[in-house]
Design a protein around this motif. Structure first.
Motif, PDB file in Angstrom:
ATOM      1  N   GLN A   9       0.821  -1.210   0.000  1.00 27.89           N
ATOM      2  CA  GLN A   9       0.000   0.000   0.000  1.00 27.89           C
ATOM      3  C   GLN A   9       0.848   1.250   0.000  1.00 27.89           C
ATOM      4  O   GLN A   9       1.889   1.308   0.642  1.00 27.89           O
ATOM      5  CB  GLN A   9      -0.860   0.052   1.270  1.00 27.89           C
ATOM      6  CG  GLN A   9      -2.225  -0.470   1.120  1.00 27.89           C
ATOM      7  CD  GLN A   9      -3.043  -0.167   2.387  1.00 27.89           C
ATOM      8  OE1 GLN A   9      -2.518  -0.114   3.491  1.00 27.89           O
ATOM      9  NE2 GLN A   9      -4.316   0.028   2.199  1.00 27.89           N
ATOM     10  N   ARG A  53     -13.855   7.560  -7.281  1.00 31.69           N
ATOM     11  CA  ARG A  53     -14.133   6.522  -8.277  1.00 31.69           C
ATOM     12  C   ARG A  53     -12.861   6.118  -9.024  1.00 31.69           C
ATOM     13  O   ARG A  53     -12.633   4.936  -9.267  1.00 31.69           O
ATOM     14  CB  ARG A  53     -15.199   7.002  -9.265  1.00 31.69           C
ATOM     15  CG  ARG A  53     -15.606   5.941 -10.233  1.00 31.69           C
ATOM     16  CD  ARG A  53     -16.284   4.773  -9.508  1.00 31.69           C
ATOM     17  NE  ARG A  53     -16.484   3.689 -10.440  1.00 31.69           N
ATOM     18  CZ  ARG A  53     -16.158   2.420 -10.222  1.00 31.69           C
ATOM     19  NH1 ARG A  53     -15.656   2.053  -9.064  1.00 31.69           N
ATOM     20  NH2 ARG A  53     -16.348   1.510 -11.130  1.00 31.69           N
ATOM     21  N   LEU A  54     -12.021   7.080  -9.368  1.00 32.57           N
ATOM     22  CA  LEU A  54     -10.764   6.764 -10.037  1.00 32.57           C
ATOM     23  C   LEU A  54      -9.880   5.871  -9.168  1.00 32.57           C
ATOM     24  O   LEU A  54      -9.239   4.938  -9.663  1.00 32.57           O
ATOM     25  CB  LEU A  54     -10.019   8.046 -10.415  1.00 32.57           C
ATOM     26  CG  LEU A  54     -10.616   8.844 -11.566  1.00 32.57           C
ATOM     27  CD1 LEU A  54      -9.907  10.186 -11.710  1.00 32.57           C
ATOM     28  CD2 LEU A  54     -10.551   8.052 -12.862  1.00 32.57           C
ATOM     29  N   LEU A  55      -9.843   6.140  -7.885  1.00 25.28           N
ATOM     30  CA  LEU A  55      -9.059   5.295  -6.988  1.00 25.28           C
ATOM     31  C   LEU A  55      -9.671   3.913  -6.826  1.00 25.28           C
ATOM     32  O   LEU A  55      -8.958   2.907  -6.792  1.00 25.28           O
ATOM     33  CB  LEU A  55      -8.902   5.969  -5.621  1.00 25.28           C
ATOM     34  CG  LEU A  55      -7.899   7.107  -5.603  1.00 25.28           C
ATOM     35  CD1 LEU A  55      -7.982   7.883  -4.302  1.00 25.28           C
ATOM     36  CD2 LEU A  55      -6.495   6.578  -5.810  1.00 25.28           C
ATOM     37  N   GLU A  56     -11.002   3.826  -6.746  1.00 28.23           N
ATOM     38  CA  GLU A  56     -11.659   2.527  -6.617  1.00 28.23           C
ATOM     39  C   GLU A  56     -11.399   1.650  -7.841  1.00 28.23           C
ATOM     40  O   GLU A  56     -11.200   0.435  -7.702  1.00 28.23           O
ATOM     41  CB  GLU A  56     -13.161   2.707  -6.422  1.00 28.23           C
ATOM     42  CG  GLU A  56     -13.526   3.246  -5.063  1.00 28.23           C
ATOM     43  CD  GLU A  56     -14.999   3.596  -4.933  1.00 28.23           C
ATOM     44  OE1 GLU A  56     -15.436   3.796  -3.792  1.00 28.23           O
ATOM     45  OE2 GLU A  56     -15.708   3.673  -5.960  1.00 28.23           O
ATOM     46  N   ILE A  57     -11.382   2.243  -9.018  1.00 24.30           N
ATOM     47  CA  ILE A  57     -11.099   1.495 -10.245  1.00 24.30           C
ATOM     48  C   ILE A  57      -9.720   0.840 -10.172  1.00 24.30           C
ATOM     49  O   ILE A  57      -9.512  -0.238 -10.709  1.00 24.30           O
ATOM     50  CB  ILE A  57     -11.201   2.423 -11.477  1.00 24.30           C
ATOM     51  CG1 ILE A  57     -12.659   2.794 -11.723  1.00 24.30           C
ATOM     52  CG2 ILE A  57     -10.578   1.793 -12.719  1.00 24.30           C
ATOM     53  CD1 ILE A  57     -12.843   3.911 -12.725  1.00 24.30           C
ATOM     54  N   GLN A  58      -8.807   1.477  -9.462  1.00 21.79           N
ATOM     55  CA  GLN A  58      -7.446   0.966  -9.326  1.00 21.79           C
ATOM     56  C   GLN A  58      -7.250   0.224  -8.002  1.00 21.79           C
ATOM     57  O   GLN A  58      -6.130   0.068  -7.533  1.00 21.79           O
ATOM     58  CB  GLN A  58      -6.463   2.126  -9.429  1.00 21.79           C
ATOM     59  CG  GLN A  58      -6.561   2.853 -10.759  1.00 21.79           C
ATOM     60  CD  GLN A  58      -5.679   4.058 -10.791  1.00 21.79           C
ATOM     61  OE1 GLN A  58      -4.471   3.956 -10.626  1.00 21.79           O
ATOM     62  NE2 GLN A  58      -6.277   5.229 -10.984  1.00 21.79           N
ATOM     63  N   ALA A  59      -8.345  -0.225  -7.389  1.00 23.01           N
ATOM     64  CA  ALA A  59      -8.317  -0.957  -6.110  1.00 23.01           C
ATOM     65  C   ALA A  59      -7.783  -0.088  -4.971  1.00 23.01           C
ATOM     66  O   ALA A  59      -7.198  -0.577  -4.019  1.00 23.01           O
ATOM     67  CB  ALA A  59      -7.520  -2.246  -6.227  1.00 23.01           C
ATOM     68  N   GLY A  60      -8.011   1.213  -5.065  1.00 27.22           N
ATOM     69  CA  GLY A  60      -7.580   2.133  -4.016  1.00 27.22           C
ATOM     70  C   GLY A  60      -8.740   2.565  -3.144  1.00 27.22           C
ATOM     71  O   GLY A  60      -9.871   2.083  -3.283  1.00 27.22           O
ATOM     72  N   HIS A  61      -8.461   3.469  -2.226  1.00 25.93           N
ATOM     73  CA  HIS A  61      -9.469   3.951  -1.280  1.00 25.93           C
ATOM     74  C   HIS A  61      -9.208   5.432  -1.015  1.00 25.93           C
ATOM     75  O   HIS A  61      -8.063   5.857  -0.906  1.00 25.93           O
ATOM     76  CB  HIS A  61      -9.373   3.161   0.023  1.00 25.93           C
ATOM     77  CG  HIS A  61     -10.235   3.714   1.109  1.00 25.93           C
ATOM     78  ND1 HIS A  61     -11.596   3.542   1.137  1.00 25.93           N
ATOM     79  CD2 HIS A  61      -9.935   4.446   2.203  1.00 25.93           C
ATOM     80  CE1 HIS A  61     -12.089   4.142   2.207  1.00 25.93           C
ATOM     81  NE2 HIS A  61     -11.086   4.704   2.868  1.00 25.93           N
TER      82      HIS A  61
END
Length: 68
Positions: A9, A53-61
């Motif tokens: 992370q 949303r951009l972070l979620e697409i990349q498995a982020g938070h």
């Protein structure tokens, strides 16, 4: 602004000395078109929704902690 790593992370933290976000708005600030009272008049209230949303697409938070 700071960045740390742990396991797989990367954690980026941003802090400011602004007036803060009222607690009743915290659950909604990542929703589209949400603006808190007294916030800047510019912007459509989409910025945080898009960033999350951009972070979620990349498995982020993307999260928030705030005090008024």
């Amino acid at each position: 602004m700071s960045a740390t790593t742990s396991a797989e992370q990367l954690v980026i933290a941003v802090a400011d000395t602004g007036r803060g976000i009222p607690p009743e708005y915290l659950p909604r600030i990542f929703s589209r078109f949400v603006k808190t009272p007294g916030s800047a008049e510019s912007g459509a209230g989409l910025e945080l929704a898009i960033a999350r949303r951009l972070l979620e697409i990349q498995a982020g938070h993307l999260g928030v902690q705030s005090q008024v």
